[in-house]
Write a protein that holds these residues in place. Structure first.
Motif, short mmCIF file in Angstrom:
data_model
loop_
_atom_site.label_atom_id
_atom_site.label_comp_id
_atom_site.label_asym_id
_atom_site.label_seq_id
_atom_site.Cartn_x
_atom_site.Cartn_y
_atom_site.Cartn_z
N GLY A 6 48.73 48.35 87.51
CA GLY A 6 49.78 47.34 87.96
C GLY A 6 50.67 46.82 87.19
N ASN A 7 50.41 46.46 85.82
CA ASN A 7 51.27 46.35 84.72
C ASN A 7 52.18 47.31 84.43
OD1 ASN A 7 49.93 43.95 84.73
ND2 ASN A 7 48.70 44.27 82.90
N GLU A 8 51.59 48.70 84.47
CA GLU A 8 52.54 49.80 84.06
C GLU A 8 53.47 49.98 85.08
OE1 GLU A 8 50.17 53.17 83.40
OE2 GLU A 8 49.16 52.26 81.82
N MET A 9 53.22 49.71 86.43
CA MET A 9 54.29 49.83 87.42
C MET A 9 55.14 48.59 87.62
SD MET A 9 51.80 51.29 90.47
CE MET A 9 52.39 50.16 91.83
N HIS A 10 54.88 47.40 87.12
CA HIS A 10 55.73 46.28 87.10
C HIS A 10 56.69 46.73 85.89
CE1 HIS A 10 56.91 42.29 87.47
NE2 HIS A 10 56.88 42.13 86.31
N SER A 11 56.10 47.03 84.62
CA SER A 11 57.17 47.39 83.71
C SER A 11 58.16 48.40 84.10
CB SER A 11 56.16 47.93 82.54
OG SER A 11 56.65 48.24 81.23
N ALA A 12 57.57 49.65 84.68
CA ALA A 12 58.59 50.46 84.92
C ALA A 12 59.77 50.13 85.90
CB ALA A 12 57.89 51.69 85.70
N GLY A 17 65.29 48.27 86.72
CA GLY A 17 66.07 47.25 87.09
C GLY A 17 67.13 46.85 86.04
N MET A 18 66.67 46.77 84.79
CA MET A 18 67.62 46.50 83.56
C MET A 18 68.27 47.67 83.47
SD MET A 18 64.64 44.75 81.20
CE MET A 18 65.78 44.22 79.87
N GLU A 19 67.98 48.89 83.39
CA GLU A 19 68.90 50.01 83.22
C GLU A 19 70.19 50.03 84.20
OE1 GLU A 19 68.03 54.79 83.52
OE2 GLU A 19 66.23 53.43 82.46
N MET A 20 69.67 49.71 85.29
CA MET A 20 70.66 49.77 86.53
C MET A 20 71.88 48.74 86.04
SD MET A 20 70.29 52.14 88.32
CE MET A 20 71.57 52.17 89.48
N LYS A 21 71.38 47.36 85.68
CA LYS A 21 72.46 46.49 85.39
C LYS A 21 73.32 46.99 84.28
CE LYS A 21 70.75 42.08 86.99
NZ LYS A 21 71.21 40.85 86.54
N ILE A 22 72.71 47.68 83.33
CA ILE A 22 73.48 48.02 82.26
C ILE A 22 74.57 49.24 82.60
CG2 ILE A 22 73.29 49.26 80.01
CD1 ILE A 22 70.59 47.87 79.54
N ILE A 23 73.97 50.01 83.56
CA ILE A 23 75.09 51.03 83.99
C ILE A 23 76.14 50.35 84.87
CG2 ILE A 23 75.05 52.95 85.80
CD1 ILE A 23 72.11 53.67 84.99
#
Length: 104
Positions: A6-12, A17-23
C-alpha cells in the motif's frame, strides 16, 4: 506485507501527480533561487479562499544574481570568493528574509 505494498502504491501515485504538475509548469514544492510562483486557481473552503496550483515563473531580479554567479564561476572564481563578492555588494542570500538576523 500488505502495508508495504500500500505504501509503494501511494508513493507511486504521489510521484505521478507531482510529475504531471511539473509537466504543466506548476510548482510541487520548494522553488530554486531565482524562481517565484503565483497561484492559478483558488478554491473556497469554509468561506475562505485557498490558493491552488502555483505557476512557476522566473524572478528577474534574482535571475540576474544567478547569471552573475555563473559568470564569476566561469571566469575562474571559487565558491568562497563569489560569496565574499556578493556579500560586499550586499546581495541577500536565499534565506536572508526568513531568518532573524544575529550579528552581521
Amino acid at each position: 506485507m500488505v502495508a508495504d505494498m500500500g505504501n509503494e502504491m501511494h508513493s507511486a501515485r504521489t510521484m505521478r501527480g507531482m510529475e504531471m504538475k511539473i509537466i504543466k509548469g506548476l510548482s510541487c514544492g520548494d522553488l530554486a533561487y531565482g524562481y517565484t510562483s503565483k497561484p492559478t486557481r483558488f478554491d473556497s473552503d469554509g468561506g475562505r479562499e485557498i490558493a491552488r496550483d502555483f505557476k512557476v515563473e522566473i524572478d528577474t531580479e534574482k535571475a540576474e544574481v544567478v547569471r552573475k554567479i555563473f559568470r564569476m564561476f566561469v571566469s575562474g572564481l571559487g565558491r568562497s570568493t563569489i560569496c565574499k563578492k556578493l556579500h560586499e555588494e550586499k546581495i541577500p542570500w536565499p534565506g536572508y528574509y526568513k531568518k532573524r538576523q544575529k550579528g552581521r
